[in-house]
Design a protein around this motif. Structure first.
Motif, short mmCIF file in Angstrom:
data_model
loop_
_atom_site.label_atom_id
_atom_site.label_comp_id
_atom_site.label_asym_id
_atom_site.label_seq_id
_atom_site.Cartn_x
_atom_site.Cartn_y
_atom_site.Cartn_z
N LYS A 75 0.50 -0.79 -0.25
CA LYS A 75 -0.30 0.18 0.30
C LYS A 75 0.79 1.13 0.02
N LYS A 76 0.24 2.98 -0.40
CA LYS A 76 1.17 3.40 -0.67
C LYS A 76 1.60 3.95 0.81
N GLU B 12 4.94 3.69 -5.93
CA GLU B 12 3.60 3.04 -5.93
C GLU B 12 3.53 2.81 -6.99
N TYR B 13 3.15 1.09 -6.46
CA TYR B 13 2.53 0.11 -7.90
C TYR B 13 0.85 0.41 -7.30
N PHE B 14 -0.08 -0.14 -9.08
CA PHE B 14 -1.55 -0.35 -8.78
C PHE B 14 -0.80 -1.93 -9.40
N THR C 63 -2.78 -5.62 -8.75
CA THR C 63 -4.35 -6.35 -8.57
C THR C 63 -3.78 -7.37 -7.07
#
Ligand code: HEC
Length: 122
Positions: free
Chosen positions: A83-84, A91-93, A95
């Motif tokens: 989490k950020k 930061e990654y997004f 799934t």
């Protein structure tokens, strides 16, 4: 959905038996090295064993930027860390499936490549 894609690939593969496709292990490793952004291996080492990202001299002291060891965490710690709100880490997004694959890759690499004496901080 990734899992849906795998089921699809499995079906395709069973029809076309001599066509090779990417295994779960290969996918997990690929994601670790290329997670839609800078590869985790660049800062955490090839196996998640931890790595010195860079260092500089300040006065008489050597200051190191360390990507910590991440192949010995619990799933909970791992997901929480993604989490950020990090100091250095981008930061990654990702799934949930991608996080699960990354976690799977890392725990299967647990014993490899340990270089830092103090990286085993559990
Ligand atoms: C630019 C360097 C860099 C990259 C790329 C990077 N990290 Fe990190 N990571 C760090 C640093 C540095 C920390 C320590 C916290 C901080 O200072 O941000 C960290 C912390 C973590 C932690 C928490 C470790 C703990 O003990 O709580 C996890 C888990 C993690 N990273 C996983 C990943 C994964 C998975 C990727 C790829 C998707 C990744 N990191 C990519 C630098 C990086």
């Amino acid at each position: 959905m990734r899992i849906g894609l795998f089921i699809l690939l499995l079906l395709v593969n069973s029809i076309n038996a001599d066509e090779s496709f990417i295994s779960n292990d290969e996918y997990a490793k690929m994601l670790y090295k290329n997670p839609r952004g800078i590869g985790c291996d660049k800062c955490h080492g090839e196996y998640g064993e931890g790595k010195e990202i860079s260092s500089y001299i300040s006065g008489k002291n050597k200051i190191s930027l360390i990507g910590p060891r991440i192949n010995n965490l619990s799933m909970r710690q791992f997901k929480k860390a993604l989490k950020k709100g990090k100091r250095l880490m981008p930061e990654y997004f990702l799934t949930d499936e991608e996080k699960a694959f990354l976690y799977y890759y890392l725990i299967t690499q647990n014993k490899k490549g340990l270089k830092f004496a103090n990286s085993d901080k559990q």
